[in-house]
Design a protein around this motif. Structure first.
Motif, PDB file in Angstrom:
ATOM      1  N   GLY A 434      17.329  -5.437  16.683  1.00  0.00           N
ATOM      2  CA  GLY A 434      17.216  -5.510  18.138  1.00  0.00           C
ATOM      3  C   GLY A 434      16.079  -4.662  18.653  1.00  0.00           C
ATOM      4  N   ALA A 435      15.897  -3.486  18.096  1.00  0.00           N
ATOM      5  CA  ALA A 435      14.820  -2.594  18.539  1.00  0.00           C
ATOM      6  C   ALA A 435      13.445  -3.186  18.258  1.00  0.00           C
ATOM      7  CB  ALA A 435      14.963  -1.240  17.847  1.00  0.00           C
ATOM      8  N   LEU A 436      13.316  -3.937  17.158  1.00  0.00           N
ATOM      9  CA  LEU A 436      12.022  -4.518  16.786  1.00  0.00           C
ATOM     10  C   LEU A 436      11.832  -5.931  17.332  1.00  0.00           C
ATOM     11  CD1 LEU A 436      11.788  -3.388  13.044  1.00  0.00           C
ATOM     12  CD2 LEU A 436      10.747  -2.319  15.059  1.00  0.00           C
ATOM     13  N   THR A 453       3.701  -3.621  11.849  1.00  0.00           N
ATOM     14  CA  THR A 453       2.246  -3.523  12.030  1.00  0.00           C
ATOM     15  C   THR A 453       1.905  -3.332  13.494  1.00  0.00           C
ATOM     16  OG1 THR A 453       1.860  -4.926  10.104  1.00  0.00           O
ATOM     17  CG2 THR A 453       0.059  -4.725  11.690  1.00  0.00           C
ATOM     18  N   ARG A 454       2.655  -4.023  14.348  1.00  0.00           N
ATOM     19  CA  ARG A 454       2.389  -3.945  15.784  1.00  0.00           C
ATOM     20  C   ARG A 454       2.851  -2.607  16.367  1.00  0.00           C
ATOM     21  NH1 ARG A 454       4.754  -8.120  16.687  1.00  0.00           N
ATOM     22  NH2 ARG A 454       6.805  -7.370  17.382  1.00  0.00           N
ATOM     23  N   GLN A 455       3.970  -2.086  15.897  1.00  0.00           N
ATOM     24  CA  GLN A 455       4.551  -0.885  16.492  1.00  0.00           C
ATOM     25  C   GLN A 455       4.078   0.403  15.820  1.00  0.00           C
ATOM     26  OE1 GLN A 455       6.258  -1.018  19.157  1.00  0.00           O
ATOM     27  NE2 GLN A 455       7.006  -3.117  19.301  1.00  0.00           N
ATOM     28  N   LEU A 460       3.765   1.185   7.207  1.00  0.00           N
ATOM     29  CA  LEU A 460       3.797   0.037   6.300  1.00  0.00           C
ATOM     30  C   LEU A 460       4.043   0.434   4.843  1.00  0.00           C
ATOM     31  CD1 LEU A 460       1.022  -2.264   7.807  1.00  0.00           C
ATOM     32  CD2 LEU A 460       3.487  -2.725   7.667  1.00  0.00           C
ATOM     33  N   PRO A 461       3.513   1.579   4.355  1.00  0.00           N
ATOM     34  CA  PRO A 461       3.831   1.951   2.963  1.00  0.00           C
ATOM     35  C   PRO A 461       5.335   2.128   2.707  1.00  0.00           C
ATOM     36  CG  PRO A 461       1.945   3.191   3.750  1.00  0.00           C
ATOM     37  CD  PRO A 461       2.527   2.491   4.948  1.00  0.00           C
ATOM     38  N   TRP A 462       6.080   2.373   3.789  1.00  0.00           N
ATOM     39  CA  TRP A 462       7.519   2.592   3.661  1.00  0.00           C
ATOM     40  C   TRP A 462       8.325   1.349   4.069  1.00  0.00           C
ATOM     41  CZ3 TRP A 462       7.968   6.727   0.911  1.00  0.00           C
ATOM     42  CH2 TRP A 462       7.038   7.760   1.055  1.00  0.00           C
ATOM     43  N   LEU A 463       7.667   0.212   4.108  1.00  0.00           N
ATOM     44  CA  LEU A 463       8.334  -1.021   4.552  1.00  0.00           C
ATOM     45  C   LEU A 463       9.575  -1.363   3.720  1.00  0.00           C
ATOM     46  CD1 LEU A 463       7.929  -3.105   6.795  1.00  0.00           C
ATOM     47  CD2 LEU A 463       6.748  -4.560   5.138  1.00  0.00           C
ATOM     48  N   PRO A 464       9.607  -1.135   2.398  1.00  0.00           N
ATOM     49  CA  PRO A 464      10.845  -1.423   1.660  1.00  0.00           C
ATOM     50  C   PRO A 464      12.045  -0.626   2.169  1.00  0.00           C
ATOM     51  CG  PRO A 464       9.016  -1.232   0.140  1.00  0.00           C
ATOM     52  CD  PRO A 464       8.501  -0.784   1.483  1.00  0.00           C
ATOM     53  N   LEU A 465      11.826   0.613   2.618  1.00  0.00           N
ATOM     54  CA  LEU A 465      12.927   1.396   3.180  1.00  0.00           C
ATOM     55  C   LEU A 465      13.406   0.783   4.490  1.00  0.00           C
ATOM     56  CD1 LEU A 465      11.701   5.067   2.570  1.00  0.00           C
ATOM     57  CD2 LEU A 465      13.096   3.600   1.083  1.00  0.00           C
ATOM     58  N   ILE A 466      12.473   0.351   5.304  1.00  0.00           N
ATOM     59  CA  ILE A 466      12.828  -0.297   6.575  1.00  0.00           C
ATOM     60  C   ILE A 466      13.553  -1.603   6.289  1.00  0.00           C
ATOM     61  CG2 ILE A 466      11.904  -1.257   8.714  1.00  0.00           C
ATOM     62  CD1 ILE A 466       9.495   0.658   8.360  1.00  0.00           C
ATOM     63  N   GLY A 467      13.061  -2.348   5.292  1.00  0.00           N
ATOM     64  CA  GLY A 467      13.705  -3.606   4.933  1.00  0.00           C
ATOM     65  C   GLY A 467      15.125  -3.407   4.444  1.00  0.00           C
ATOM     66  N   VAL A 495      11.925   7.739   8.449  1.00  0.00           N
ATOM     67  CA  VAL A 495      11.082   6.573   8.718  1.00  0.00           C
ATOM     68  C   VAL A 495      11.646   5.761   9.876  1.00  0.00           C
ATOM     69  CG1 VAL A 495      10.352   4.339   7.772  1.00  0.00           C
ATOM     70  CG2 VAL A 495      10.120   6.406   6.399  1.00  0.00           C
ATOM     71  N   ILE A 496      12.955   5.572   9.911  1.00  0.00           N
ATOM     72  CA  ILE A 496      13.567   4.791  10.996  1.00  0.00           C
ATOM     73  C   ILE A 496      13.414   5.520  12.331  1.00  0.00           C
ATOM     74  CG2 ILE A 496      15.730   3.822  11.879  1.00  0.00           C
ATOM     75  CD1 ILE A 496      14.481   2.312   9.510  1.00  0.00           C
ATOM     76  N   VAL A 497      13.594   6.828  12.345  1.00  0.00           N
ATOM     77  CA  VAL A 497      13.396   7.591  13.587  1.00  0.00           C
ATOM     78  C   VAL A 497      11.962   7.443  14.071  1.00  0.00           C
ATOM     79  CG1 VAL A 497      13.330   9.901  14.588  1.00  0.00           C
ATOM     80  CG2 VAL A 497      15.266   9.220  13.154  1.00  0.00           C
ATOM     81  N   ASP A 498      10.993   7.542  13.164  1.00  0.00           N
ATOM     82  CA  ASP A 498       9.586   7.385  13.554  1.00  0.00           C
ATOM     83  C   ASP A 498       9.309   5.976  14.078  1.00  0.00           C
ATOM     84  OD1 ASP A 498       9.153   9.970  12.761  1.00  0.00           O
ATOM     85  OD2 ASP A 498       8.298   9.421  10.799  1.00  0.00           O
ATOM     86  N   LEU A 499       9.930   4.984  13.457  1.00  0.00           N
ATOM     87  CA  LEU A 499       9.737   3.607  13.898  1.00  0.00           C
ATOM     88  C   LEU A 499      10.343   3.384  15.285  1.00  0.00           C
ATOM     89  CD1 LEU A 499       8.747   0.741  13.303  1.00  0.00           C
ATOM     90  CD2 LEU A 499      10.912   0.322  12.098  1.00  0.00           C
ATOM     91  N   LEU A 500      11.538   3.925  15.501  1.00  0.00           N
ATOM     92  CA  LEU A 500      12.162   3.789  16.820  1.00  0.00           C
ATOM     93  C   LEU A 500      11.373   4.538  17.881  1.00  0.00           C
ATOM     94  CD1 LEU A 500      15.985   4.102  15.977  1.00  0.00           C
ATOM     95  CD2 LEU A 500      14.639   2.032  16.353  1.00  0.00           C
ATOM     96  N   ASP A 501      10.774   5.659  17.510  1.00  0.00           N
ATOM     97  CA  ASP A 501       9.915   6.408  18.436  1.00  0.00           C
ATOM     98  C   ASP A 501       8.812   5.518  18.989  1.00  0.00           C
ATOM     99  OD1 ASP A 501      10.497   8.944  19.267  1.00  0.00           O
ATOM    100  OD2 ASP A 501       9.797   9.894  17.427  1.00  0.00           O
ATOM    101  N   ALA A 502       8.262   4.698  18.101  1.00  0.00           N
ATOM    102  CA  ALA A 502       7.172   3.814  18.515  1.00  0.00           C
ATOM    103  C   ALA A 502       7.684   2.592  19.250  1.00  0.00           C
ATOM    104  CB  ALA A 502       6.363   3.394  17.292  1.00  0.00           C
ATOM    105  N   ALA A 503       8.865   2.087  18.851  1.00  0.00           N
ATOM    106  CA  ALA A 503       9.355   0.823  19.417  1.00  0.00           C
ATOM    107  C   ALA A 503      10.140   1.004  20.696  1.00  0.00           C
ATOM    108  CB  ALA A 503      10.215   0.095  18.375  1.00  0.00           C
ATOM    109  N   LEU A 504      10.837   2.133  20.853  1.00  0.00           N
ATOM    110  CA  LEU A 504      11.723   2.335  22.002  1.00  0.00           C
ATOM    111  C   LEU A 504      11.144   3.443  22.879  1.00  0.00           C
ATOM    112  CD1 LEU A 504      15.201   2.178  20.200  1.00  0.00           C
ATOM    113  CD2 LEU A 504      13.939   0.315  21.315  1.00  0.00           C
ATOM    114  N   THR A 505      10.175   3.080  23.668  1.00  0.00           N
ATOM    115  CA  THR A 505       9.545   4.075  24.552  1.00  0.00           C
ATOM    116  C   THR A 505      10.245   4.176  25.890  1.00  0.00           C
ATOM    117  OG1 THR A 505       7.987   2.399  25.331  1.00  0.00           O
ATOM    118  CG2 THR A 505       7.316   3.763  23.448  1.00  0.00           C
TER     119      THR A 505
END
Length: 807
Positions: A434-436, A453-455, A460-467, A495-505
Motif C-alpha cells: 500500500g505504501a508503494l 527506483t522512483r522512491q 536497489l541493492p537491498w531489493l531482495p530484502l524488500i521483496g 531498509v523498510i524504514v528508509d523506504l517508507l521515509d521516502a514513500a510516506l512523506t
C-alpha cells in the motif's frame, strides 16, 4: 466389542455407527461369524431403550463379513495412520451394504470356510447367517490383555494434547469434512503394493500438512468400496475461530495438490456429539450425529476433484470461495432435498459491510485518545497505538470511527489471518504494498523495482530484502548475499524504514486489524517502524489479549487502550437503537442486556434473534466465537468454567469449590479466568457475561449435566438445613436438570408462591411452568394438584401480561 475381543478379534476402525473388526490366525472365518452372531443376539437381548422424552428406540445392526488377503498401509508424516483398503476391503463393504438391518451377510469366500450349519439362504452378492444363539461356542478364545505402549506416533497431532489432558463427552458446533480417495483396487493391480503405499503416503502426508497448518483435526480414516475416506473436523476437540473457513481452505488445498490418487470431498456444519467411546482397552475420539452423516452423503455425491459443501459452511467462513449451486438432491435420512454448492478457488476474505447499523456509543474517550495521536502524527510526531479487547467488544468499530472522524486521514490497512500467523511478513506485505502503490494481489518484481527506483533508488541493492517483506520474488544481489544471516532481520527493518521515509512523506495511519494473529516478523518490523521517531506515521493495532496471541512490547507503545464491556447505560442505548427494539418486551430487553454482558456484537446478534416466546436463541456465530475463547484455556481452567456453568450465572463460592474441586478460589478466579468469572464480595462468583456461561453449559454432555446438577442440589439442600424454602428457586432449577422430578415439583411450587407474594409475576409464571413440566413426569399421583397449578399459572400470567406463555 466384548464379543469381538472374546473371539480373538481386534477393532481396527470406529466409523461413527460402524465398527471394522479384524480376525486372523486359526479358524478366523468361523470366529468372525460367531462374533457377529453374538453381537446381534446381545443387541436383541437389550430390548427397547427408553428416552427422556418418554418414548423408546430399538437398536439393530447389519454386518458384512469377508475372508481373504487384506492390505494394510501404515502411512503419513505427522502421525502414522493405518489405512485398510484394497479388494478385500471393497468386498466387505459390498457385503455390509447389501445386508439390511438385522442381517449378517458373508461373502462366498467366507461361506466356503465356515460350517454349513451357520449358513442360511443366499442373498444378493453373499450368503446370510442363520439366527442362532451360540454362547457355548465361545470357549477357547480368551479376552486379549491391553498392551501398554507409547502411541503418540499413532495419534493425530491435533488430538494429542486433548487426549493427554482428558476429554469429556460434549456437544459442540463443528465443521466435518469427508475426504474420499478412489480407485485403489485398480491402482494396486496396475502399480503394485509398494507404489500404492508410496501414493497413499503422499496423499495422507498432504492431508496432514494441510490440517496441521489450518488447525483442523485429522479424526481418522475408514474403509470404503474401492478406496477409503479420511475424516476431518474443525471445532472439535477445540475451536479456534473461523473453523468453517479453516476446513474449506484445508480441503481446497488437498484437492489442489492433485495427488496421484484422486479425492472428492463433502463438508457440512452443525452440532455434533464428540468424545471418547469404547471400553478401556480400546478407545477412540470421534464425532457423531446428523451433521456427520450429511457430510458423508455430500462426499458420496461429489465427483473426483470436487468439493461439495452446504451453504451454512460457506456463509460462516471468513474466506470467500468461488461456488456454483448444484441441483437439489435427496439423501438417505432426509425428507427434503439438499441444496449444496461446489467449492472453488478462494476469492479473498469476507469483510463486514462498511456501514454500521447501530450508533457508536460508550467509546468516546478511546476515540478521542486515538484522534489525539493522529493529530500528533500530522505534526510529525508519530506513535504506536494498541487497542485490546475480547471478541466482539468493538475494536474494529473503533477503528472505523477513527477513520470516519478524521476525514483527512490516509490509511493503509492490513488484516491478519488465523492461517497465516506463522507466515513471515504476512501482514507487513500489505502495508508495504500500500505504501508503494503496488496492487494488493499479485504484484510483480518489475512493479516493485520500478516503485523503489522512483522512491529510493539507493535501496536497489537491498531489493531482495524488500521483496521478502512484500512477498515478491527478486533475484539475489551481491550486497544481500554478503550479508551475515545474523544481521539480515535487523537490516531488513532499517531498509523498510528508509523506504517508507521516502514513500510516506505525508501523514498516514498504518492499521493492523486482528493483530492477535500477527506473525512474528511483521510485529518486529512494526516495532522498528514505530521506533523511527519524528515521522508522520501512526501505527494502530487492534487485537485480543489471549494465550499465544501476539502482543507488542509494552515499552514500544505510546498508547494502549483496553476496551471493557459497555456499561448498562451505553448498552441500553445501543439496544434501543436496534431495528428490532420496537418488538422487544421489557423482560426480553433485560434478558438481552444480561446475556450480552455489555459486548456490542453479542447484544446486536441477540437482539436480531429474539423470538416471540420471550427467549433468545444463541446464534451459531456467537457460539463458535465464545467456544474458541473457552477452548483457548488450559484443560484445568476450561473444566472449571464448564463446571461452574452448571451453577448458573451467579453462585456461592463454597459451592463452586465443592463442585469444581479446586484447592483455592484463586485457582478459579486466576488472571486466566478473569474474562469469564469475577467475585462478588467474599462469598459469591458470577459469570461476567451470560453468553459465556450459556456456551460453556451447552458443551457438557446430558449425562454430565444431570450428575453435576444432582451434586449441586444435594450440596445446597444440605447446607440450607431447615431453611430449604429460602433456596427453593435454585433447588427447583437443579432438581429439574438433575431429573429429580419429585423435588422439582415441590420446590418449584414453593418458589412460585414466594415470587407471586413479592409481585414478581413473570418469575412466578416461569416457576409454575417448571413445576408443571416436572409434574407431568410424575403421572397420576399429582393430578389434582396439577389442575390447581394450571389455574394458578393462568392467574399469574394475566397479572404479568404474558398470558400467551400458558400453553
Amino acid at each position: 466389542m466384548t464379543s469381538a475381543y472374546a473371539t480373538g478379534g481386534s477393532l481396527l476402525k470406529f466409523g461413527g455407527d460402524a465398527l471394522l473388526i479384524f480376525f486372523d490366525g486359526n479358524d478366523h472365518p468361523t470366529r468372525a461369524a460367531i462374533s457377529a452372531m453374538r453381537m446381534r443376539t446381545a443387541l436383541g437381548d437389550r430390548g427397547p431403550i427408553k428416552t427422556d422424552g418418554g418414548g423408546a428406540i430399538r437398536l439393530r445392526m447389519s454386518v458384512g463379513v469377508h475372508s481373504g488377503d487384506v492390505h494394510f498401509f501404515r502411512v503419513g508424516t505427522s502421525h502414522r495412520e493405518l489405512l485398510v483398503t484394497g479388494p478385500a476391503a471393497s468386498a466387505v463393504c459390498s457385503m455390509e451394504s447389501a445386508a439390511v438391518a438385522g442381517q449378517i451377510m458373508v461373502s462366498p469366500a467366507t461361506a466356503g470356510a465356515i460350517s454349513r450349519r451357520l449358513l442360511g439362504e443366499a442373498s444378493g452378492p453373499g450368503v446370510l447367517l442363520k439366527r442362532r444363539r451360540l454362547d457355548a461356542e465361545l470357549t477357547g478364545y480368551p479376552e486379549l490383555e491391553p498392551v501398554k505402549r507409547d502411541l503418540r506416533h499413532a495419534i493425530p497431532f491435533a488430538l494429542r494434547d486433548a487426549l493427554l489432558s482428558g476429554v469429556e463427552p460434549e456437544h459442540r458446533l463443528a465443521t466435518i469434512a469427508f475426504v474420499h480417495f478412489d480407485g485403489i483396487d485398480s491402482f494396486l493391480a496396475a502399480h503394485g503394493e509398494a507404489d500404492t503405499a508410496a501414493a497413499l503416503h503422499d496423499l495422507v502426508s498432504e492431508v496432514q500438512q494441510a490440517v496441521d497448518d489450518e488447525k483442523v483435526t485429522f479424526l481418522g480414516s475408514d474403509l470404503d468400496h474401492d478406496g477409503g475416506k479420511l475424516i476431518l473436523a474443525g471445532g472439535a476437540p477445540r475451536a479456534f475461530g473461523d473453523d468453517e473457513g479453516r476446513v474449506l481452505r484445508c480441503v481446497r488445498r488437498i484437492v489442489d495438490a492433485h495427488t496421484r490418487i484422486p479425492v472428492r470431498v463433502g463438508v457440512n456444519r452443525g452440532h455434533v456429539f464428540a468424545g471418547e467411546v469404547g471400553p478401556a482397552y480400546r478407545r477412540t475420539y470421534t464425532v457423531m450425529g446428523d451433521t456427520v452423516n450429511l457430510a458423508a452423503r455430500l462426499m458420496a455425491k461429489a465427483e473426483p476433484g470436487q468439493i461439495i459443501s452446504t451453504g451454512d459452511v460457506m456463509d460462516a467462513a471468513q474466506t470467500l470461495f468461488a461456488s456454483e449451486t448444484i441441483p437439489p438432491f435427496h439423501v438417505k435420512g432426509k425428507s427434503a432435498p439438499i441444496t449444496a454448492f461446489t467449492v472453488g478457488a478462494t476469492k479473498g476474505r469476507r469483510r463486514l459491510a462498511g456501514s454500521d447499523p447501530l450508533p457508536f456509543v460508550g467509546r468516546q474517550a478511546e476515540l478521542a485518545a486515538i484522534t489525539q495521536r493522529w493529530a500528533m502524527a500530522r505534526s510529525g510526531e508519530g506513535g504506536f497505538v494498541a487497542v485490546f479487547g475480547e471478541a466482539g467488544i468493538g475494536k474494529s468499530r473503533l477503528l472505523r470511527e477513527f477513520t470516519n472522524h478524521a476525514p483527512d486521514v490516509r490509511t493503509i490497512t492490513a488484516f491478519c489471518e488465523t492461517y497465516q500467523a506463522t507466515t513471515p511478513y504476512f501482514a507487513a506485505r500489505f502495508l508495504l504494498r500500500g505504501a508503494l502503490g503496488l496492487p494488493s494481489d499479485a504484484p510483480t518484481e518489475v512493479g516493485l523495482r520500478s516503485a523503489v527506483t522512483r522512491q529510493a533508488p539507493e535501496l536497489l541493492p537491498w531489493l531482495p530484502l524488500i521483496g521478502a517483506v512484500a512477498a515478491i520474488d527478486v533475484p539475489a544481489t551481491a550486497e544481500v548475499d554478503a550479508l551475515d544471516p545474523e544481521f539480515r532481520r535487523a537490516r531488513t527493518v532499517q531498509v523498510i524504514v528508509d523506504l517508507l521515509d521516502a514513500a510516506l512523506t505525508k501523514p498516514v495511519a498504518l492499521i493492523v486489524d486482528d493483530a492477535h494473529w500477527l506473525d512474528e516478523l511483521s510485529g518486529e518490523l512494526l516495532v522498528g517502524i514505530a521506533a523511527a521517531r519524528r515521522r508522520p506515521w501512526v501505527i494502530v493495532l487492534a487485537g485480543r489479549l489471549e494465550v499465544d496471541a501476539y502482543t507488542p512490547p509494552t515499552e514500544a507503545l505510546d498508547l494502549a487502550l483496553n476496551l471493557t464491556p459497555l456499561d448498562n447505560t451505553a448498552a441500553g442505548a445501543l439496544l434501543t437503537s436496534a431495528d428490532q427494539a420496537a418488538h422487544i418486551r421489557p423482560d426480553q430487553r433485560n434478558a438481552i442486556l444480561q446475556r450480552s454482558g455489555g459486548n456490542p456484537l453479542f447484544l446486536e446478534q441477540l437482539a436480531a434473534r429474539i423470538d416471540t416466546a420471550g427467549a433468545t436463541a444463541l446464534p451459531d456465530s456467537l457460539e463458535t466465537l465464545v467456544a474458541a475463547e473457552i477452548d483457548a484455556l488450559g484443560a484445568v481452567d476450561r473444566n472449571a468454567v464448564r463446571l461452574a456453568a452448571v451453577l448458573g450465572p451467579i453462585f456461592d463460592t463454597g459451592l463452586l469449590l465443592e463442585l469444581v474441586g479446586v484447592p483455592a478460589l484463586s485457582d478459579v478466579l486466576s488472571a486466566r479466568l478473569a474474562r469469564f468469572l469475577e467475585p462478588i464480595g467474599d462469598a459469591a462468583v458470577r459469570f461476567r457475561n451470560q453468553t459465556y456461561r450459556d456456551v460453556a453449559y451447552e458443551t457438557l454432555s446430558f449425562g454430565r449435566r444431570r450428575d453435576l446438577h444432582g451434586r449441586a442440589f444435594s450440596a445446597i439442600e444440605t447446607a440450607a438445613g431447615d431453611a430449604t424454602d429460602d433456596q427453593a428457586e435454585v433447588l427447583s432449577y437443579h432438581a429439574l436438570h438433575g431429573r429429580d422430578f419429585a423435588r422439582c415439583w415441590h420446590y418449584s411450587r414453593v418458589a412460585a408462591v414466594k415470587a407471586e407474594n413479592s409481585y414478581a409475576n413473570v418469575e412466578a409464571a416461569t416457576l409454575l411452568e417448571r413445576a408443571l413440566m416436572a409434574g407431568a413426569q410424575l403421572g397420576v399421583a399429582e393430578r389434582d394438584a396439577m389442575a390447581a397449578t394450571w389455574e394458578q399459572l393462568g392467574d399469574v400470567s394475566l397479572k404479568a401480561g404474558t398470558f400467551d406463555r400458558a400453553k
